[in-house]
Design an enzyme around this catalytic site. Sequence first.
Site, mmCIF file in Angstrom:
data_model
loop_
_atom_site.group_PDB
_atom_site.id
_atom_site.type_symbol
_atom_site.label_atom_id
_atom_site.label_comp_id
_atom_site.label_asym_id
_atom_site.label_seq_id
_atom_site.Cartn_x
_atom_site.Cartn_y
_atom_site.Cartn_z
ATOM 1 N N SER A 140 68.410 22.000 -12.812
ATOM 2 C CA SER A 140 69.459 22.132 -11.801
ATOM 3 C C SER A 140 69.600 23.593 -11.425
ATOM 4 O O SER A 140 69.337 24.489 -12.245
ATOM 5 C CB SER A 140 70.791 21.624 -12.364
ATOM 6 O OG SER A 140 71.878 21.973 -11.522
ATOM 7 N N TYR A 153 77.227 20.658 -18.755
ATOM 8 C CA TYR A 153 76.126 20.148 -17.929
ATOM 9 C C TYR A 153 75.155 21.282 -17.602
ATOM 10 O O TYR A 153 73.933 21.140 -17.774
ATOM 11 C CB TYR A 153 76.668 19.520 -16.640
ATOM 12 C CG TYR A 153 75.586 19.249 -15.619
ATOM 13 C CD1 TYR A 153 74.773 18.132 -15.723
ATOM 14 C CD2 TYR A 153 75.351 20.145 -14.567
ATOM 15 C CE1 TYR A 153 73.764 17.901 -14.805
ATOM 16 C CE2 TYR A 153 74.351 19.911 -13.642
ATOM 17 C CZ TYR A 153 73.558 18.791 -13.770
ATOM 18 O OH TYR A 153 72.553 18.570 -12.862
ATOM 19 N N LYS A 157 71.053 21.845 -18.702
ATOM 20 C CA LYS A 157 69.956 22.098 -17.772
ATOM 21 C C LYS A 157 69.295 23.449 -18.027
ATOM 22 O O LYS A 157 68.084 23.605 -17.819
ATOM 23 C CB LYS A 157 70.452 21.988 -16.336
ATOM 24 C CG LYS A 157 70.891 20.580 -15.938
ATOM 25 C CD LYS A 157 69.765 19.563 -16.092
ATOM 26 C CE LYS A 157 70.108 18.230 -15.438
ATOM 27 N NZ LYS A 157 68.983 17.267 -15.530
#
Length: 250
Positions: A140, A153, A157
């Site tokens: 990401s 999150y 990533k």
Amino acid sequence: MPGRLDGKVAIVTGGGSGFGKAISAKFVAEGAKVLIAEMHPESGVAVAKELGCESIQADVTKRDHWQKVLQKSIELYGGPDVVVNNAGTCYSSKPSHEVTDEEYDLTMLVNYKSIYLSVAEIVPWMKENKKGGSFINIASSGAIRPKPNLTWYCGSKAAVNAASRSLAQEYATNNIRFNSVCPQFADTGLSHRFLGKPNTPENRAYFMSLIPLGRMTDVTDVANGCCYLASEEANYVTGTELIIDGGRCA
């Protein structure tokens, strides 16, 4: 005209929707034989039927499911040349101290442990049976430019990027390449979680205002990048992060 992926066999996780569906469609169009590994069997079967490929129900956080995916790929097509670790998840945007244990654990399992399991099960087979291979791990832009309220999150990533670079060095002598792809926010089934609110044009407007090229990431942008990394055009490319973000991280 031959496709860019003619003769290649690819496993695409989370191929039943979003980036995974677009990646699967691009790969099929370029001549690859694709096995979609999808948690939700209905969407996996529907997409596979639409694209003319195959699917298998799989929870990418479980080792025995990866073993079944590999075996199915061998039975159908002779085994994988390309693995696209696309399956991912995210909790709804919120203050980081409010993220629950269950939300954190699921995020790390799906986004990071799944890649560990793919390597553990497929790399030994590639080393024994293939002249090389390509792993493409979907990270990401949040791994490059972390976002508040999505800390864990973004951390998962960033771990994907770090692992991909390390694996690239470790398995270069086996001609197994590892690269990651870092998309910016796109209109997918997880969009409302990134926004922390309904996925409407009004709520997306702020994100779009931050992107120099003036539009959101399209799933086909990511599919095109993955096609390049899977192809022989990228046979000297390993350990890199392909940032697909319209200039947001520049």
